[in-house]
Write a protein that holds these residues in place. Structure first.
Motif, PDB file in Angstrom:
ATOM      1  N   GLY A  23     -38.504  21.262 -34.248  1.00  0.00           N
ATOM      2  CA  GLY A  23     -38.296  20.981 -35.722  1.00  0.00           C
ATOM      3  C   GLY A  23     -39.583  21.472 -36.765  1.00  0.00           C
ATOM      4  N   THR A  24     -39.565  20.592 -37.768  1.00  0.00           N
ATOM      5  CA  THR A  24     -40.722  21.178 -38.774  1.00  0.00           C
ATOM      6  C   THR A  24     -41.856  20.680 -38.151  1.00  0.00           C
ATOM      7  OG1 THR A  24     -40.245  19.063 -40.166  1.00  0.00           O
ATOM      8  CG2 THR A  24     -39.341  21.301 -40.708  1.00  0.00           C
ATOM      9  N   ALA A  25     -42.152  19.646 -37.334  1.00  0.00           N
ATOM     10  CA  ALA A  25     -43.441  19.096 -36.776  1.00  0.00           C
ATOM     11  C   ALA A  25     -44.007  19.742 -35.739  1.00  0.00           C
ATOM     12  CB  ALA A  25     -43.299  17.672 -36.459  1.00  0.00           C
ATOM     13  N   GLY A  26     -43.247  20.917 -35.181  1.00  0.00           N
ATOM     14  CA  GLY A  26     -43.978  21.613 -34.310  1.00  0.00           C
ATOM     15  C   GLY A  26     -44.498  22.981 -34.779  1.00  0.00           C
ATOM     16  N   GLN A  27     -45.380  23.509 -34.083  1.00  0.00           N
ATOM     17  CA  GLN A  27     -45.759  25.010 -34.431  1.00  0.00           C
ATOM     18  C   GLN A  27     -45.049  26.065 -34.343  1.00  0.00           C
ATOM     19  OE1 GLN A  27     -50.252  25.549 -33.401  1.00  0.00           O
ATOM     20  NE2 GLN A  27     -50.397  23.321 -32.967  1.00  0.00           N
ATOM     21  N   PRO A  28     -45.190  27.098 -35.052  1.00  0.00           N
ATOM     22  CA  PRO A  28     -44.315  28.353 -34.669  1.00  0.00           C
ATOM     23  C   PRO A  28     -44.668  29.006 -33.415  1.00  0.00           C
ATOM     24  CG  PRO A  28     -45.114  28.213 -37.075  1.00  0.00           C
ATOM     25  CD  PRO A  28     -45.778  27.144 -36.185  1.00  0.00           C
ATOM     26  N   LEU A  29     -43.665  29.498 -32.780  1.00  0.00           N
ATOM     27  CA  LEU A  29     -43.840  29.912 -31.429  1.00  0.00           C
ATOM     28  C   LEU A  29     -43.688  31.516 -31.144  1.00  0.00           C
ATOM     29  CD1 LEU A  29     -42.228  27.293 -29.456  1.00  0.00           C
ATOM     30  CD2 LEU A  29     -44.612  27.450 -29.651  1.00  0.00           C
ATOM     31  N   ALA A  30     -42.783  31.982 -32.378  1.00  0.00           N
ATOM     32  CA  ALA A  30     -42.378  33.388 -32.225  1.00  0.00           C
ATOM     33  C   ALA A  30     -43.750  34.326 -32.951  1.00  0.00           C
ATOM     34  CB  ALA A  30     -41.271  33.541 -32.992  1.00  0.00           C
ATOM     35  N   ILE A  31     -44.173  34.958 -31.829  1.00  0.00           N
ATOM     36  CA  ILE A  31     -45.198  35.894 -32.153  1.00  0.00           C
ATOM     37  C   ILE A  31     -44.891  37.333 -31.424  1.00  0.00           C
ATOM     38  CG2 ILE A  31     -46.984  34.346 -32.925  1.00  0.00           C
ATOM     39  CD1 ILE A  31     -48.155  35.310 -30.199  1.00  0.00           C
ATOM     40  N   PRO A  32     -45.283  38.449 -31.933  1.00  0.00           N
ATOM     41  CA  PRO A  32     -45.164  39.646 -31.241  1.00  0.00           C
ATOM     42  C   PRO A  32     -45.654  39.563 -29.774  1.00  0.00           C
ATOM     43  CG  PRO A  32     -45.792  40.192 -33.467  1.00  0.00           C
ATOM     44  CD  PRO A  32     -45.746  38.550 -33.252  1.00  0.00           C
ATOM     45  N   GLY A  33     -44.903  40.229 -28.909  1.00  0.00           N
ATOM     46  CA  GLY A  33     -45.281  40.009 -27.389  1.00  0.00           C
ATOM     47  C   GLY A  33     -45.148  39.082 -26.522  1.00  0.00           C
ATOM     48  N   ARG A  34     -44.875  37.883 -27.402  1.00  0.00           N
ATOM     49  CA  ARG A  34     -44.649  36.522 -26.415  1.00  0.00           C
ATOM     50  C   ARG A  34     -43.255  36.533 -25.938  1.00  0.00           C
ATOM     51  NH1 ARG A  34     -46.671  31.621 -29.395  1.00  0.00           N
ATOM     52  NH2 ARG A  34     -48.499  32.256 -28.407  1.00  0.00           N
ATOM     53  N   VAL A  35     -43.283  36.102 -24.716  1.00  0.00           N
ATOM     54  CA  VAL A  35     -41.744  36.155 -24.086  1.00  0.00           C
ATOM     55  C   VAL A  35     -41.484  34.685 -23.444  1.00  0.00           C
ATOM     56  CG1 VAL A  35     -40.562  36.925 -21.882  1.00  0.00           C
ATOM     57  CG2 VAL A  35     -42.015  38.630 -23.529  1.00  0.00           C
ATOM     58  N   LEU A  36     -40.527  34.197 -23.312  1.00  0.00           N
ATOM     59  CA  LEU A  36     -40.194  32.787 -22.799  1.00  0.00           C
ATOM     60  C   LEU A  36     -39.896  33.061 -21.362  1.00  0.00           C
ATOM     61  CD1 LEU A  36     -39.636  29.827 -22.743  1.00  0.00           C
ATOM     62  CD2 LEU A  36     -37.317  30.342 -23.789  1.00  0.00           C
ATOM     63  N   ILE A  37     -40.469  32.604 -20.404  1.00  0.00           N
ATOM     64  CA  ILE A  37     -40.408  33.282 -19.187  1.00  0.00           C
ATOM     65  C   ILE A  37     -39.491  31.969 -18.262  1.00  0.00           C
ATOM     66  CG2 ILE A  37     -41.547  33.334 -16.633  1.00  0.00           C
ATOM     67  CD1 ILE A  37     -42.137  35.213 -18.668  1.00  0.00           C
ATOM     68  N   GLY A  38     -39.463  30.662 -18.564  1.00  0.00           N
ATOM     69  CA  GLY A  38     -38.583  29.795 -18.198  1.00  0.00           C
ATOM     70  C   GLY A  38     -39.003  28.310 -18.801  1.00  0.00           C
ATOM     71  N   GLU A  39     -38.038  27.233 -18.510  1.00  0.00           N
ATOM     72  CA  GLU A  39     -38.016  25.951 -18.988  1.00  0.00           C
ATOM     73  C   GLU A  39     -37.548  25.107 -18.173  1.00  0.00           C
ATOM     74  OE1 GLU A  39     -34.932  25.147 -21.951  1.00  0.00           O
ATOM     75  OE2 GLU A  39     -35.247  27.313 -22.284  1.00  0.00           O
ATOM     76  N   GLY A  40     -37.756  23.708 -18.191  1.00  0.00           N
ATOM     77  CA  GLY A  40     -37.304  22.732 -17.401  1.00  0.00           C
ATOM     78  C   GLY A  40     -37.923  21.640 -17.613  1.00  0.00           C
ATOM     79  N   VAL A  41     -37.366  20.426 -16.969  1.00  0.00           N
ATOM     80  CA  VAL A  41     -37.967  18.994 -17.076  1.00  0.00           C
ATOM     81  C   VAL A  41     -38.883  18.993 -15.972  1.00  0.00           C
ATOM     82  CG1 VAL A  41     -37.409  16.859 -17.172  1.00  0.00           C
ATOM     83  CG2 VAL A  41     -35.762  18.245 -18.383  1.00  0.00           C
ATOM     84  N   LEU A  42     -40.032  18.334 -16.273  1.00  0.00           N
ATOM     85  CA  LEU A  42     -41.171  18.018 -15.260  1.00  0.00           C
ATOM     86  C   LEU A  42     -41.582  16.650 -15.540  1.00  0.00           C
ATOM     87  CD1 LEU A  42     -43.212  21.214 -14.816  1.00  0.00           C
ATOM     88  CD2 LEU A  42     -41.509  20.577 -13.462  1.00  0.00           C
ATOM     89  N   THR A  43     -41.929  15.819 -14.224  1.00  0.00           N
ATOM     90  CA  THR A  43     -42.409  14.537 -14.414  1.00  0.00           C
ATOM     91  C   THR A  43     -43.832  14.681 -14.619  1.00  0.00           C
ATOM     92  OG1 THR A  43     -40.548  13.549 -13.338  1.00  0.00           O
ATOM     93  CG2 THR A  43     -42.631  12.124 -13.342  1.00  0.00           C
ATOM     94  N   LYS A  44     -44.403  14.261 -15.771  1.00  0.00           N
ATOM     95  CA  LYS A  44     -45.824  14.143 -16.187  1.00  0.00           C
ATOM     96  C   LYS A  44     -46.456  12.777 -15.655  1.00  0.00           C
ATOM     97  CE  LYS A  44     -49.249  15.080 -19.873  1.00  0.00           C
ATOM     98  NZ  LYS A  44     -49.736  13.844 -19.735  1.00  0.00           N
TER      99      LYS A  44
END
Length: 249
Positions: A23-44
C-alpha cells in the motif's frame, strides 16, 4: 537470466503486485534493472518470540514485512540492500530448524524456513545475488555487522552482572553492540554506532568501555577516524523500540 527478465512485463507485474500489497505506506520498488527473484514466508526470530514474516528477494534488495492478509496485504515494510548482507547457516536446535542468520551493519537477525530444501534455495539465491552485485560494483564484501539480539526468553537474569532477575518491574533491555539481554543499571550508557543510528544508542557497560577505549585510540594522531565519521544511516530505532514488535527493549 536476471538481465533477460529485468525489463519484461511479467517481472514488472510481479513487482507492482508487491508494491500494492504494502500500500501507500510502503516504498516504491519498481526501478530499472530490478528483478523479483522469489518470495515466501519465513519465521523471523524476534525479541519476544518467533513470528511469520513475508519475504521478497530481489536481485539487489531483500524486502520483508508483517503479514496482514496473505498474498493481499502486508505492513511494516523493511528494505535491506543486498550488497551489505552476509548470511550464515545455523544448526537445528529444538523446534527451530532450517535457519540461517541475515547479517547487515544496521540489523542482524535469524530466520527459519519450513524445510531444509527451502532453506537451501533461499541461501543459494541470496548468495548468488550478493556475489553478482559485489562483482559488478567491485566493492569489498562487508565485514561489519550489527549483533544478533538474544531473545528475551533466553535470559531470566542480566547477562552482564548475573545478579538482577527480570520481573515485570525490572525490565529487559538489549545492548546494540553485543545483543545481550541486560538490566537497566547495566545499560544506562549510550554510544554512537553510525551504522545503526544517527543518534547514540543503548549499550551495556562492558561494550561502552570497549568502545570508549577504541574512540580514544582512534583520536590519536595517525589513527583512522572510525568513531568520528558522519552518521551513515537515517534508519533510526529509538532506544526503547523494536522494529517488529513495536515494544520496549
Amino acid at each position: 537470466m536476471v538481465d533477460r527478465l529485468a525489463n519484461s512485463e511479467a517481472n514488472m507485474r510481479r513487482i507492482n503486485l508487491v508494491e500494492n500489497c504494502f500500500g501507500t505506506a510502503g516504498q516504491p520498488l519498481a526501478i530499472p534493472g530490478r528483478v523479483l527473484i522469489g518470495e515466501g514466508v519465513l519465521t523471523k526470530l524476534c525479541r519476544k518470540k518467533p513470528k511469520a514474516r513475508q519475504f521478497f528477494l530481489f536481485n539487489d534488495i531483500l524486502v520483508y514485512g508483517n503479514i496482514v492478509i496473505q498474498k493481499k496485504k502486508y505492513n511494516k515494510q523493511h528494505i535491506i540492500p543486498l550488497e551489505n548482507v552476509t548470511i550464515d547457516s545455523m544448526q537445528d536446535e529444538g523446534e527451530l530448524r532450517n535457519g540461517w542468520l541475515i547479517k547487515t551493519p544496521t540489523k542482524s537477525f535469524a530466520v527459519y524456513a519450513a524445510t531444509a530444501t527451502e532453506k537451501s534455495e533461499w541461501m543459494s539465491h541470496i548468495n548468488k545475488c550478493v556475489y553478482d552485485l559485489i562483482s559488478k560494483s567491485g566493492k569489498t564484501p562487508n565485514s561489519e555487522h550489527a549483533a544478533v539480539w538474544i531473545p528475551d526468553s533466553e535470559a531470566t537474569i542480566c547477562m552482564r552482572c548475573q545478579k538482577v532477575k527480570f520481573t515485570p518491574v525490572s525490565r529487559r533491555h538489549h545492548c546494540r553492540k553485543c545483543g545481550f539481554v541486560i538490566c537497566g543499571p547495566c545499560s544506562e550508557k549510550k554510544f554512537l554506532l553510525p551504522s545503526q543510528s544517527s543518534k547514540p544508542v543503548r549499550v551495556c557497560d562492558f561494550c561502552y568501555d570497549v568502545l570508549s577505549v577504541g574512540e580514544l585510540t582512534a583520536s590519536q594522531p595517525g589513527s583512522s577516524d572510525l568513531f568520528c565519521q558522519s552518521p551513515k544511516s537515517t534508519n533510526n530505532l529509538s532506544d526503547d523500540d523494536d522494529d517488529d514488535d513495536d515494544s520496549s527493549d
